[in-house]
Design a protein around this motif. Structure first.
Motif, PDB file in Angstrom:
ATOM      1  N   ASP A   1     -26.853 -25.388 110.739  1.00 33.88           N
ATOM      2  CA  ASP A   1     -26.544 -24.524 111.583  1.00 33.88           C
ATOM      3  C   ASP A   1     -27.404 -23.484 112.354  1.00 33.88           C
ATOM      4  OD1 ASP A   1     -24.591 -23.887 114.071  1.00 33.88           O
ATOM      5  OD2 ASP A   1     -22.994 -23.359 112.218  1.00 33.88           O
ATOM      6  N   SER A   2     -26.607 -22.894 113.006  1.00 37.82           N
ATOM      7  CA  SER A   2     -27.869 -21.965 113.376  1.00 37.82           C
ATOM      8  C   SER A   2     -27.108 -19.913 112.556  1.00 37.82           C
ATOM      9  CB  SER A   2     -27.105 -21.159 115.267  1.00 37.82           C
ATOM     10  OG  SER A   2     -27.785 -21.873 116.095  1.00 37.82           O
ATOM     11  N   PHE A   3     -28.010 -19.862 111.865  1.00 31.22           N
ATOM     12  CA  PHE A   3     -27.618 -19.068 110.849  1.00 31.22           C
ATOM     13  C   PHE A   3     -27.405 -17.475 112.182  1.00 31.22           C
ATOM     14  CE2 PHE A   3     -27.965 -20.200 106.271  1.00 31.22           C
ATOM     15  CZ  PHE A   3     -27.214 -21.541 106.757  1.00 31.22           C
ATOM     16  N   SER A   4     -27.594 -16.840 111.410  1.00 30.50           N
ATOM     17  CA  SER A   4     -27.067 -14.429 111.111  1.00 30.50           C
ATOM     18  C   SER A   4     -29.202 -14.416 111.603  1.00 30.50           C
ATOM     19  CB  SER A   4     -26.814 -14.489 110.071  1.00 30.50           C
ATOM     20  OG  SER A   4     -27.360 -13.856 109.502  1.00 30.50           O
ATOM     21  N   PHE A   5     -29.487 -15.337 111.758  1.00 26.67           N
ATOM     22  CA  PHE A   5     -30.906 -15.206 111.688  1.00 26.67           C
ATOM     23  C   PHE A   5     -32.012 -15.825 111.741  1.00 26.67           C
ATOM     24  CE2 PHE A   5     -30.109 -16.022 107.408  1.00 26.67           C
ATOM     25  CZ  PHE A   5     -31.213 -16.966 106.931  1.00 26.67           C
ATOM     26  N   ASP A   6     -33.177 -16.314 112.436  1.00 21.46           N
ATOM     27  CA  ASP A   6     -33.999 -17.238 113.234  1.00 21.46           C
ATOM     28  C   ASP A   6     -34.186 -18.212 111.427  1.00 21.46           C
ATOM     29  OD1 ASP A   6     -36.164 -19.061 113.547  1.00 21.46           O
ATOM     30  OD2 ASP A   6     -36.461 -17.920 115.367  1.00 21.46           O
ATOM     31  N   LEU A   7     -34.131 -19.149 111.130  1.00 27.67           N
ATOM     32  CA  LEU A   7     -33.918 -19.970 109.880  1.00 27.67           C
ATOM     33  C   LEU A   7     -34.641 -20.903 110.365  1.00 27.67           C
ATOM     34  CD1 LEU A   7     -32.255 -20.793 107.458  1.00 27.67           C
ATOM     35  CD2 LEU A   7     -31.251 -22.804 108.672  1.00 27.67           C
ATOM     36  N   ASP A   8     -35.211 -21.431 111.142  1.00 29.24           N
ATOM     37  CA  ASP A   8     -36.962 -22.151 111.909  1.00 29.24           C
ATOM     38  C   ASP A   8     -38.170 -21.003 111.149  1.00 29.24           C
ATOM     39  OD1 ASP A   8     -35.876 -24.628 111.778  1.00 29.24           O
ATOM     40  OD2 ASP A   8     -35.987 -24.186 114.011  1.00 29.24           O
ATOM     41  N   LEU A   9     -38.012 -19.921 111.681  1.00 28.18           N
ATOM     42  CA  LEU A   9     -38.981 -18.716 111.853  1.00 28.18           C
ATOM     43  C   LEU A   9     -38.699 -18.712 109.853  1.00 28.18           C
ATOM     44  CD1 LEU A   9     -41.631 -17.123 112.879  1.00 28.18           C
ATOM     45  CD2 LEU A   9     -39.532 -15.122 113.334  1.00 28.18           C
TER      46      LEU A   9
ATOM     47  N   ALA B   1     -38.004 -11.181 104.490  1.00 31.29           N
ATOM     48  CA  ALA B   1     -36.792 -10.909 103.848  1.00 31.29           C
ATOM     49  C   ALA B   1     -36.525  -9.850 105.471  1.00 31.29           C
ATOM     50  CB  ALA B   1     -37.417 -10.087 103.001  1.00 31.29           C
ATOM     51  N   THR B   2     -38.150  -9.109 106.229  1.00 33.36           N
ATOM     52  CA  THR B   2     -37.806  -8.636 107.307  1.00 33.36           C
ATOM     53  C   THR B   2     -37.359  -9.430 108.495  1.00 33.36           C
ATOM     54  OG1 THR B   2     -39.958  -7.442 106.702  1.00 33.36           O
ATOM     55  CG2 THR B   2     -39.644  -7.565 108.972  1.00 33.36           C
ATOM     56  N   ILE B   3     -37.225 -10.184 108.456  1.00 38.65           N
ATOM     57  CA  ILE B   3     -37.111 -11.265 109.429  1.00 38.65           C
ATOM     58  C   ILE B   3     -35.188 -11.502 109.176  1.00 38.65           C
ATOM     59  CG2 ILE B   3     -36.365 -13.616 110.618  1.00 38.65           C
ATOM     60  CD1 ILE B   3     -39.279 -14.346 109.941  1.00 38.65           C
ATOM     61  N   MET B   4     -35.019 -11.725 108.278  1.00 40.49           N
ATOM     62  CA  MET B   4     -33.435 -11.532 107.432  1.00 40.49           C
ATOM     63  C   MET B   4     -32.622 -10.649 107.961  1.00 40.49           C
ATOM     64  SD  MET B   4     -31.026 -12.233 104.463  1.00 40.49           S
ATOM     65  CE  MET B   4     -32.274 -14.327 104.358  1.00 40.49           C
ATOM     66  N   GLU B   5     -33.625  -9.186 107.521  1.00 40.04           N
ATOM     67  CA  GLU B   5     -33.292  -7.819 107.319  1.00 40.04           C
ATOM     68  C   GLU B   5     -32.762  -7.035 109.157  1.00 40.04           C
ATOM     69  OE1 GLU B   5     -33.720  -3.157 105.877  1.00 40.04           O
ATOM     70  OE2 GLU B   5     -34.811  -4.272 105.556  1.00 40.04           O
TER      71      GLU B   5
END
Length: 859
Positions: free
Chosen positions: A333-341, A350-354
């Protein structure tokens, strides 16, 4: 000498260009690197004894030109730098009797080996701040006691020999570029620097000289090429189609009506504001009311009750190994952050998620507040959402090519896959999509660890986390379908804490532009490709309704059938093939499907119609459910090779400015957006038609038999493997075939392209072989006409491939483009055919001459 090359760095534009006595006054601004390149071209054009090399010695992204001129007592080497202040090239070093040049990769030095007695000397030079500075030199003058000299200081013989050994072991020997064959005249300024030549010496340059010596680009990243012309025309046509309702009435195109209706519905902001966020409430309340894991499962299986997330993403696809049916494809599924990246770049995960979650949280809290949730409750929902995501992410392995290959090769039956999961209702969710039914066939799971983790966590104990995950993702994804304020936030037009927010009028203007673009999107962008583009089929069908000329379609179809007949006769006469090989090749050729300008079987775009009753939000929920059902309905169906499935693969729809052979279904497509004045028109002579669209048709047909296409059988199934590369070929025929391909690859390997840029033959051989195949078929057809004008035909071929681009852009394409540079496509292709020599009187000694034993003939 070993050739060592590298790709060019980004260039800074500068103004003006002065080379010797020749002054260029074009508006195009040449970079310093481009000026040095053109300096080398001009100097080499003056004498075939000259040669040059471009390299960035000191790593500052500014290149240095090394110009060598042969002398009777050795070579003279001059070094030129670009003077930023005066915007010109300047000679800063002149050394005589140079016999070899090395680059010390660690020390950023040039080391010149100069002729001497009894041994050659070595001199070091460095480039610092735009200046060349002399370093140590090791003299070859021998004195008593076996002593040599370094910087006029005596050294022992061993030191000298150790130094020489170190150079040979560690330094990079530079191979100079000689323009004694052809210059890449498609680089802006190169044709004028090289000067006029004859058709017998450089067919591409001589044929296109008037064009190539004029300015056709104004910036470093432009490209003047027939495909850019066609792309510009496509944009103009689409703009007119959507804006001129009198010339392009909706009544004549269901696809255009769908797009216009959507745009009108989406941009009715008064109506959308009247509904506000109310349409979202029943969806969120339904999720909130799910008091058991079973009731939550019931929501996940109903696309109208959980329209924005059911914890998986579903598509259909077919692969090389399993190309006969459409397989279901499950991704996370699409998450709250770019899962592929996140997976592909673990070092920055960690930076992407934040960063992504900051924007996600802001939008979710904003909408939950408008739905009546307290800030504390909103924070709790987000916390549960993120806790679930974090648990799942821990189970996901980092991306690797091996895993990607495993995904494409691992195919399971639907029931076999769904039986693996005891808790997560995968089967029921797929049934809700309409994907799981009798005869659904096979399915691929991109990340089985993802489904396994969901199955482990999907229990009553984690109900709150799953429920809050659905709430958070539902409100986040719903924002774009609600009122103006919500949609503006979804589009990034309103930010928390923004000092001067845009006015309502400004927001509407921005959003309307976005909806306009969306309603016209054909799905050629990366993200839209993944999402199958929202209206790709409607846009493509509208284009077909207004821009396909039926007479052109009939004429080109007739040409293609004539090419098939001609190639069939060539195959049956091919001396290097056995009878079994000929028959297998003809069988594949006869099975080839042609899609010419429009699909053989049209695609009904009705599933894309947006329900216009009620709110925009409700209409888009039903639209998305209809679109998902349409895609899922193909799961398990046989791939119809007579169908042009741009509803499932939108990247390759009619507005794709190209032609192609789709190896996995053995289908040749002539896309209507590719047909322009320089490609085909009914007013062209037969010779012009053959030299343009004819060579392209032959190119695409013979792609089915080139180094890649030969691995696929008549149905498009991949039958060639690393262990049995001959596939459908008899092995003896394949070995004969590879001899020809190997000769072609070696031929391209040996071609100089640009200094510091190497072309690898095995990356170009597929396209180069198809070029030669297309020309071979055309020339075979020409034999039927005793009055055939071969000069007009060959000149049409050269005109087709004319191009102009910057030094940096064209040099970058050498490595990245599977097609050979266009000046080589022109020259090398014609070099292989006797008709070219006879037409232009090319003889030994001419630069276009290639000895018969060196010519490459595949078909």
């Amino acid at each position: 000498m070993k050739k060592i090359w590298k790709r060019l760095a980004a260039l800074t534009l500068t103004a003006g260009l002065v080379l010797g006595s020749r002054t260029y006054t074009w508006a195009y601004e040449y970079s310093g690197n481009a000026k040095l390149y053109l300096q080398g071209v001009e100097e080499t054009a003056k004498s075939e004894k000259n040669s040059y090399y471009l390299t960035d010695i000191d790593g500052d992204q500014a290149m240095e030109l090394l110009l060598a001129e042969e002398k009777t007592k050795g070579d003279a080497l001059s070094v030129y730098l670009f003077d930023e202040a005066e915007k010109t090239t300047k000679k800063v070093l002149d050394v005589k009797k140079v016999v070899a040049v090395y680059r010390d990769q660690d020390g950023k030095k040039l080391i010149l080996e100069c002729k001497g007695k009894p041994q050659n000397s070595f001199r070091e030079f460095t480039v610092e701040e735009g200046q060349v500075k002399k370093g140590d030199f090791y003299s070859s003058s021998k004195k008593k006691g076996g002593t040599y000299y370094c910087n006029k200081k005596r050294i022992k013989k061993k030191v000298y020999k150790d130094y020489v050994a170190g150079i040979k072991a560690n330094a990079e020997e530079l191979v100079f570029f000689k323009n004694n064959v052809w210059v890449d005249s498609d680089v802006i300024g190169a044709a004028q620097a090289a000067g006029e030549t004859s058709l017998r010496d450089d067919f591409h340059l001589a044929s296109n000289y008037e064009y190539l010596t004029k300015e056709h680009i104004q910036s470093d990243y432009e490209m003047d090429y027939f495909q850019t012309e066609l792309s510009d025309k496509l944009e103009t046509d689409l703009e007119a189609m959507f804006t001129d309702e009198e010339a392009y009435p909706s009544e004549k195109s269901e696809g255009l009506k769908i797009c216009r209706d959507y745009y009108a519905f989406a941009t009715d902001w008064d109506k959308r504001d009247q509904y506000g966020v109310e349409p979202l409430k029943p969806i969120v309340e339904g999720i909130e009311a799910a008091g058991t894991i079973d009731s939550l499962s019931a929501l996940l299986t109903d696309p109208l009750k959980s329209p924005f997330s059911n914890l998986i993403s579903f598509r259909v696809s077919n692969t090389e190994q399993h190309n006969l049916t459409w397989q279901g494809c499950i991704r996370p599924d699409s998450f709250s952050f770019d899962l592929d990246l996140y997976i592909n770049t673990p070092e920055s995960a960690a930076t992407i998620m934040e960063e992504d979650r900051k924007a996600f949280s802001e939008r979710v809290l904003y909408l939950l507040d408008r739905l009546g949730y307290s800030h504390e409750k909103g924070e709790e929902i987000l916390e549960n959402c993120y806790r679930l995501e974090n648990e799942v992410v821990k189970a996901l392995p980092p991306y690797s090519e091996e895993r990607e290959n495993e995904f494409y090769e691992t195919i399971l039956d639907f029931s076999e896959l769904t039986a693996q999961y005891k808790h997560f209702p995968l089967k029921e969710i797929l049934q809700g999509f309409g994907a799981y039914r009798e005869g659904s066939g096979d399915i691929k799971s991109f990340c089985p660890e993802y489904l396994a983790k969901l199955d482990e966590l999907y229990t009553a104990e984690n109900l709150d986390r799953f429920r809050d995950y659905l709430i958070a993702h539902t409100v986040y994804n719903a924002a774009g379908f609600l009122d103006l304020d919500s949609a503006a936030r979804a589009a990034g037009l309103i930010y928390e804490g923004e000092a001067e927010p845009a006015s309502r009028e400004e927001l509407i203007e921005e959003l309307n532009s976005a909806y306009e673009a969306e309603s016209r999107d054909t799905g050629t962008g990366g993200q839209k490709l993944r999402d199958n583009a929202i209206f790709s089929v409607a846009v493509e069908n509208a284009y077909l309704d207004f821009f396909v000329n039926e007479e052109d379609k009939k004429a080109i179809t007739a040409m293609m059938e004539e090419f098939r007949d001609t190639f069939r006769s060539m195959l049956m006469e091919e001396e290097w093939m056995s009878q079994a090989g000929r028959e297998a090749a003809v069988e594949k050729l006869d099975a080839m499907v042609f899609q010419v300008l429009s699909p053989n079987e049209p695609i009904d775009p009705g599933y894309l119609a947006v329900p216009e009753d009620g709110s925009f939000f409700d209409g888009m929920i039903r639209f998305n459910a209809s679109k998902a059902e349409h895609i899922a309905s193909f799961a398990g169906q046989a791939v119809d090779r007579n169908r042009w499935s741009f509803d499932l693969e939108p990247l390759f729809g009619p507005t794709f400015v190209n032609c192609s052979h789709e190896a996995s279904i053995n289908q040749v497509r002539i896309y209507p957006a590719f047909i322009g004045e320089r490609i085909f028109s009914s007013s062209m002579s037969k010779e012009e038609q053959l030299g343009r669209i004819g060579t392209i048709i032959g190119h695409e047909i013979t792609h089915g038999f080139d180094p890649n296409g030969s691995r696929y059988d008549k149905n498009g199934t991949l039958v060639g493997t690393d262990e049995t590369p001959w596939g459908w070929f008899p092995k003896e025929d394949y070995d004969n075939y590879r001899e020809r391909v190997d000769k072609l690859e070696a031929f391209y390997d040996a071609q100089p392209v640009l200094p510091d840029i190497r072309m690898v033959g095995n990356t170009k051989s597929g396209e180069a072989a198809a070029d030669m195949g297309g020309m071979a078929i055309c020339l075979k057809l020409a034999e039927k006409d005793p009055d055939f004008d071969y000069e007009a035909y060959f000149r049409a071929w050269a005109d087709l491939w004319r191009k102009q681009g910057s030094f940096s852009t064209i040099s970058g394409q050498v490595a990245g483009d599977p097609h050979p540079p266009t000046f080589l496509r022109t020259n090398i292709t014609v070099q292989q055919f006797d008709e070219f020599y006879e037409t232009f009187g090319v003889k030994e000694g001419d630069k276009m001459y290639l000895a018969p034993e060196d010519r490459v003939k595949i078909w």
